[in-house]
Design an enzyme around this catalytic site. Sequence first.
Site, PDB file in Angstrom:
ATOM      1  N   GLU A 142      35.732  27.235 -48.584  1.00 23.53           N
ATOM      2  CA  GLU A 142      36.390  26.753 -49.812  1.00 23.53           C
ATOM      3  C   GLU A 142      37.827  26.308 -49.542  1.00 23.53           C
ATOM      4  O   GLU A 142      38.704  26.444 -50.383  1.00 23.53           O
ATOM      5  CB  GLU A 142      36.398  27.864 -50.874  1.00 23.53           C
ATOM      6  N   THR A 155      40.508  26.146 -45.926  1.00 21.21           N
ATOM      7  CA  THR A 155      41.081  27.198 -45.071  1.00 21.21           C
ATOM      8  C   THR A 155      42.464  27.619 -45.612  1.00 21.21           C
ATOM      9  O   THR A 155      43.091  26.918 -46.418  1.00 21.21           O
ATOM     10  CB  THR A 155      41.260  26.714 -43.617  1.00 21.21           C
ATOM     11  N   PHE A 189      48.166  15.111 -45.445  1.00 18.32           N
ATOM     12  CA  PHE A 189      46.836  14.665 -45.002  1.00 18.32           C
ATOM     13  C   PHE A 189      46.747  13.152 -44.812  1.00 18.32           C
ATOM     14  O   PHE A 189      45.762  12.647 -44.307  1.00 18.32           O
ATOM     15  CB  PHE A 189      45.766  15.118 -46.012  1.00 18.32           C
TER      16      PHE A 189
HETATM   17  P1  TGC Z   1      42.798  13.580 -52.175  1.00 23.18           P
HETATM   18  O1  TGC Z   1      43.206  12.133 -52.069  1.00 23.18           O
HETATM   19  O2  TGC Z   1      43.863  14.610 -52.210  1.00 23.18           O
HETATM   20  O3  TGC Z   1      41.888  13.785 -53.472  1.00 23.18           O
HETATM   21  C1  TGC Z   1      40.876  12.885 -53.839  1.00 23.18           C
HETATM   22  C2  TGC Z   1      40.773  12.932 -55.363  1.00 23.18           C
HETATM   23  O4  TGC Z   1      40.360  14.240 -55.761  1.00 23.18           O
HETATM   24  C3  TGC Z   1      41.371  14.863 -56.589  1.00 23.18           C
HETATM   25  N1  TGC Z   1      41.418  16.284 -56.185  1.00 23.18           N
HETATM   26  C4  TGC Z   1      40.892  17.275 -56.900  1.00 23.18           C
HETATM   27  N2  TGC Z   1      40.287  17.290 -58.100  1.00 23.18           N
HETATM   28  C5  TGC Z   1      39.852  18.494 -58.555  1.00 23.18           C
HETATM   29  N3  TGC Z   1      39.985  19.640 -57.867  1.00 23.18           N
HETATM   30  C6  TGC Z   1      40.577  19.653 -56.656  1.00 23.18           C
HETATM   31  N4  TGC Z   1      40.687  20.788 -55.982  1.00 23.18           N
HETATM   32  C7  TGC Z   1      41.068  18.430 -56.124  1.00 23.18           C
HETATM   33  N5  TGC Z   1      41.683  18.092 -54.975  1.00 23.18           N
HETATM   34  C8  TGC Z   1      41.901  16.775 -55.019  1.00 23.18           C
HETATM   35  C9  TGC Z   1      42.633  14.101 -56.298  1.00 23.18           C
HETATM   36  O5  TGC Z   1      43.519  14.173 -57.383  1.00 23.18           O
HETATM   37  C10 TGC Z   1      42.105  12.701 -56.070  1.00 23.18           C
HETATM   38  O6  TGC Z   1      41.808  12.159 -57.333  1.00 23.18           O
HETATM   39  P2  TGC Z   1      41.909  10.567 -57.590  1.00 23.18           P
HETATM   40  O7  TGC Z   1      41.745  10.420 -59.069  1.00 23.18           O
HETATM   41  O8  TGC Z   1      43.267  10.165 -57.099  1.00 23.18           O
HETATM   42  O9  TGC Z   1      40.805   9.964 -56.815  1.00 23.18           O
HETATM   43  O10 TGC Z   1      41.745  13.849 -51.022  1.00 23.18           O
HETATM   44  P3  TGC Z   1      41.946  14.066 -49.457  1.00 23.18           P
HETATM   45  O11 TGC Z   1      40.824  13.364 -48.763  1.00 23.18           O
HETATM   46  O12 TGC Z   1      43.354  13.706 -49.046  1.00 23.18           O
HETATM   47  O13 TGC Z   1      41.689  15.626 -49.286  1.00 23.18           O
HETATM   48  C11 TGC Z   1      42.552  16.556 -49.699  1.00 23.18           C
HETATM   49  C12 TGC Z   1      42.100  17.955 -49.203  1.00 23.18           C
HETATM   50  C13 TGC Z   1      42.320  18.133 -47.714  1.00 23.18           C
HETATM   51  C14 TGC Z   1      42.987  18.926 -49.958  1.00 23.18           C
HETATM   52  C15 TGC Z   1      40.616  18.208 -49.526  1.00 23.18           C
HETATM   53  O14 TGC Z   1      39.812  17.411 -48.753  1.00 23.18           O
HETATM   54  C16 TGC Z   1      40.208  19.636 -49.338  1.00 23.18           C
HETATM   55  O15 TGC Z   1      40.345  20.439 -50.260  1.00 23.18           O
HETATM   56  N6  TGC Z   1      39.667  20.005 -48.132  1.00 23.18           N
HETATM   57  C17 TGC Z   1      39.061  21.338 -47.924  1.00 23.18           C
HETATM   58  C18 TGC Z   1      37.558  21.208 -47.890  1.00 23.18           C
HETATM   59  C19 TGC Z   1      36.871  22.363 -48.513  1.00 23.18           C
HETATM   60  O16 TGC Z   1      37.440  23.185 -49.240  1.00 23.18           O
HETATM   61  N7  TGC Z   1      35.576  22.443 -48.310  1.00 23.18           N
HETATM   62  C20 TGC Z   1      34.786  23.476 -48.932  1.00 23.18           C
HETATM   63  C21 TGC Z   1      33.319  23.218 -48.747  1.00 23.18           C
HETATM   64  S1  TGC Z   1      32.293  24.129 -49.867  1.00 23.18           S
HETATM   65  C22 TGC Z   1      32.403  25.713 -49.353  1.00 23.18           C
HETATM   66  O17 TGC Z   1      33.125  26.088 -48.497  1.00 23.18           O
HETATM   67  C23 TGC Z   1      31.530  26.655 -50.090  1.00 23.18           C
HETATM   68  S2  TGC Z   1      31.583  28.300 -49.561  1.00 23.18           S
HETATM   69  C24 TGC Z   1      30.903  28.985 -50.937  1.00 23.18           C
HETATM   70  C25 TGC Z   1      30.539  30.385 -50.867  1.00 23.18           C
HETATM   71  O18 TGC Z   1      29.656  30.758 -50.056  1.00 23.18           O
HETATM   72  O19 TGC Z   1      31.087  31.171 -51.692  1.00 23.18           O
HETATM   73  P1  FAD Z   2      37.972  22.613 -39.365  1.00 23.73           P
HETATM   74  O1  FAD Z   2      38.174  21.691 -40.516  1.00 23.73           O
HETATM   75  O2  FAD Z   2      37.502  22.035 -38.076  1.00 23.73           O
HETATM   76  O3  FAD Z   2      39.324  23.416 -39.128  1.00 23.73           O
HETATM   77  C1  FAD Z   2      39.596  24.133 -37.934  1.00 23.73           C
HETATM   78  C2  FAD Z   2      41.058  24.602 -37.978  1.00 23.73           C
HETATM   79  O4  FAD Z   2      41.919  23.466 -38.049  1.00 23.73           O
HETATM   80  C3  FAD Z   2      41.364  25.434 -39.234  1.00 23.73           C
HETATM   81  O5  FAD Z   2      42.241  26.474 -38.913  1.00 23.73           O
HETATM   82  C4  FAD Z   2      42.059  24.456 -40.148  1.00 23.73           C
HETATM   83  O6  FAD Z   2      42.951  25.082 -41.069  1.00 23.73           O
HETATM   84  C5  FAD Z   2      42.796  23.592 -39.149  1.00 23.73           C
HETATM   85  N1  FAD Z   2      43.106  22.268 -39.689  1.00 23.73           N
HETATM   86  C6  FAD Z   2      42.248  21.276 -40.031  1.00 23.73           C
HETATM   87  N2  FAD Z   2      42.904  20.221 -40.538  1.00 23.73           N
HETATM   88  C7  FAD Z   2      44.217  20.567 -40.526  1.00 23.73           C
HETATM   89  C8  FAD Z   2      45.418  19.904 -40.944  1.00 23.73           C
HETATM   90  N3  FAD Z   2      45.386  18.689 -41.516  1.00 23.73           N
HETATM   91  N4  FAD Z   2      46.593  20.547 -40.773  1.00 23.73           N
HETATM   92  C9  FAD Z   2      46.626  21.794 -40.234  1.00 23.73           C
HETATM   93  N5  FAD Z   2      45.543  22.466 -39.822  1.00 23.73           N
HETATM   94  C10 FAD Z   2      44.348  21.859 -39.982  1.00 23.73           C
HETATM   95  N6  FAD Z   2      30.554  24.288 -46.854  1.00 23.73           N
HETATM   96  C11 FAD Z   2      29.780  23.711 -47.825  1.00 23.73           C
HETATM   97  O7  FAD Z   2      29.849  22.508 -48.038  1.00 23.73           O
HETATM   98  N7  FAD Z   2      28.912  24.469 -48.548  1.00 23.73           N
HETATM   99  C12 FAD Z   2      28.766  25.810 -48.360  1.00 23.73           C
HETATM  100  O8  FAD Z   2      27.967  26.456 -49.060  1.00 23.73           O
HETATM  101  C13 FAD Z   2      29.550  26.431 -47.333  1.00 23.73           C
HETATM  102  N8  FAD Z   2      29.369  27.753 -47.048  1.00 23.73           N
HETATM  103  C14 FAD Z   2      29.993  28.291 -45.947  1.00 23.73           C
HETATM  104  C15 FAD Z   2      29.645  29.577 -45.530  1.00 23.73           C
HETATM  105  C16 FAD Z   2      30.224  30.104 -44.379  1.00 23.73           C
HETATM  106  C17 FAD Z   2      29.797  31.450 -43.886  1.00 23.73           C
HETATM  107  C18 FAD Z   2      31.207  29.360 -43.673  1.00 23.73           C
HETATM  108  C19 FAD Z   2      31.863  29.923 -42.454  1.00 23.73           C
HETATM  109  C20 FAD Z   2      31.547  28.103 -44.089  1.00 23.73           C
HETATM  110  C21 FAD Z   2      30.942  27.536 -45.215  1.00 23.73           C
HETATM  111  N9  FAD Z   2      31.192  26.205 -45.612  1.00 23.73           N
HETATM  112  C22 FAD Z   2      30.446  25.619 -46.600  1.00 23.73           C
HETATM  113  C23 FAD Z   2      32.070  25.364 -44.795  1.00 23.73           C
HETATM  114  C24 FAD Z   2      33.560  25.630 -45.004  1.00 23.73           C
HETATM  115  O9  FAD Z   2      34.008  25.104 -46.202  1.00 23.73           O
HETATM  116  C25 FAD Z   2      34.289  25.050 -43.791  1.00 23.73           C
HETATM  117  O10 FAD Z   2      34.026  25.910 -42.700  1.00 23.73           O
HETATM  118  C26 FAD Z   2      35.779  24.910 -44.038  1.00 23.73           C
HETATM  119  O11 FAD Z   2      36.061  23.950 -45.027  1.00 23.73           O
HETATM  120  C27 FAD Z   2      36.525  24.558 -42.744  1.00 23.73           C
HETATM  121  O12 FAD Z   2      35.910  23.523 -42.052  1.00 23.73           O
HETATM  122  P2  FAD Z   2      35.580  23.673 -40.469  1.00 23.73           P
HETATM  123  O13 FAD Z   2      34.891  24.980 -40.288  1.00 23.73           O
HETATM  124  O14 FAD Z   2      34.901  22.444 -40.042  1.00 23.73           O
HETATM  125  O15 FAD Z   2      36.989  23.814 -39.796  1.00 23.73           O
END
Ligand code: TGC
Ligand code: FAD
Length: 404
Positions: free
Chosen positions: A383, A385, A403
């Site tokens: 969700e 890092t 970013f």
């Molecule tokens: P960026 O240009 O900043 O944003 C694109 C558009 O999205 C809007 N926005 C959001 N809207 C709602 N909620 C948020 N949290 C939002 N963050 C950004 C933003 O305003 C913009 O809107 P618009 O109208 O201008 O188009 O996008 P970017 O490509 O520069 O990325 C920004 C960044 C790095 C913060 C984003 O990519 C990010 O949050 N990365 C982290 C990825 C992540 O959290 N992945 C999670 C995968 S799911 C998961 O881990 C499930 S685990 C679940 C479990 O088991 O409990």
């Molecule tokens: P990377 O993005 O490769 O990051 C590696 C390291 O680099 C991190 O320390 C990070 O902070 C750092 N880094 C990356 N970019 C930058 C930057 N710009 N500046 C500074 N540091 C940076 N995803 C889903 O979509 N759905 C799910 O249900 C889901 N469930 C998950 C369950 C588990 C158990 C785990 C481990 C992960 C899950 N995820 C899921 C994925 C999770 O959201 C990603 O692991 C997470 O977003 C980080 O991506 P990555 O592992 O590829 O790490």
Amino acid sequence: MSNTTQPQSGRKVKQDRYQYHDYYLMNELLSDEHRMAQEAVRDWVKQEVSPIIEDYAERAECPVHLFKGLAEIGAFGPSLPVEYGGGGMDEIAYGLIMQELERGDSGIRSMASVQGSLVMYPIFRYGSEEQKRKYLPKLGSGEFIGCFGLTEPDHGSNPAGMTSTLRDDGDAYILNGAKMWITNSPIADIAVVWARDDEGKIRGVIVEKGMKGFSAPEIHGKWSLRASITGELVFEDVRVPKKNLLPEASGLKAPLSCLSKARYGIAWGAIGAALDCYDSALRYSKERIQFGKPIGQFQLTQKKLAEMITEITKAQLLAWRLGTLANEGRATPAQISMAKRNNVFMALQIAREARQIHGGMGITNEYPIMRHMMNLETVLTYEGTHDIHLLITGHDITGLNAFK
Ligand code: TGC
Ligand code: FAD
């Protein structure tokens, strides 16, 4: 796992790990509905999760049978409308439910986060009426299990780089690509999947188990979140009917908005894991005798415990204020990021300090500490890092985007 602990002093202590530890009387800020929801989930965790969780975690097995119970206690989409399978409660009730689940185990909270915030919420927010009627009641009742595919093998923190594609082909899209680290994918009936359409726009589709070319192999070897099942999603020319496209979702903002919902729940949930570690450490410090005194009488142990409850209390206040803002529709994604980052890191630090207070016993499965600590390593990463959330705050306060 036994229900009693036995410090090396030899005395058996009845373990009741479900104290409030409400140092700033936060309970007074809650409504009757909040308290009822919290207590119902706490009782359920005590009866259904705590007695089995160490065994499941040790075997790295997901207690899939808990899905039905989670549905019965209203853990799936607590703040979504009742007519769409949700609980019809407010955001604070949602937070408290996540807190009580994570007091049991982060993996159990994950089951609820994914189902409610990452599967039901996108269908509710971006789906057609037909999709809502078809999927939401089944997801809310636990009849269907869902998963959320955003992360790809080469695009984790940067989902904007995703390469999965949806090619227009008459009455269907042809989906190709792969998703990685997907909670619940091997057991899911449906997957909400994000991919690029022919114009390069990020769109969401509902992929059903059994669709030709779709597989969801399990990822093995995790030392964290062992009671949660994680897998991949692999799409090889999967024909997804156009009626499965989420019509209202266009662009990265759609999946990121779902993350905001889930991150909010995690900000509350992590407090539960911290409370369980603190509670165990506090009890142990009063029972474990060294140098002729309980170790809790030593100033260094008291420093650890006092700092733990201080940090927990700060996290509770942060979550509560975030909850009131969320109820008013005013919680910003950056505020949610700050709370997720702070509270998860706080919980991980507390797990580490609690482990020290338990001495050697802290590394065993007689206590929940190591399990929480290992789980929280994932919670710190998924969700978004720890560092990504820091950069989101940095962007918000400076206006300068790290970013881009
Ligand atoms: P960026 O240009 O900043 O944003 C694109 C558009 O999205 C809007 N926005 C959001 N809207 C709602 N909620 C948020 N949290 C939002 N963050 C950004 C933003 O305003 C913009 O809107 P618009 O109208 O201008 O188009 O996008 P970017 O490509 O520069 O990325 C920004 C960044 C790095 C913060 C984003 O990519 C990010 O949050 N990365 C982290 C990825 C992540 O959290 N992945 C999670 C995968 S799911 C998961 O881990 C499930 S685990 C679940 C479990 O088991 O409990
Ligand atoms: P990377 O993005 O490769 O990051 C590696 C390291 O680099 C991190 O320390 C990070 O902070 C750092 N880094 C990356 N970019 C930058 C930057 N710009 N500046 C500074 N540091 C940076 N995803 C889903 O979509 N759905 C799910 O249900 C889901 N469930 C998950 C369950 C588990 C158990 C785990 C481990 C992960 C899950 N995820 C899921 C994925 C999770 O959201 C990603 O692991 C997470 O977003 C980080 O991506 P990555 O592992 O590829 O790490």
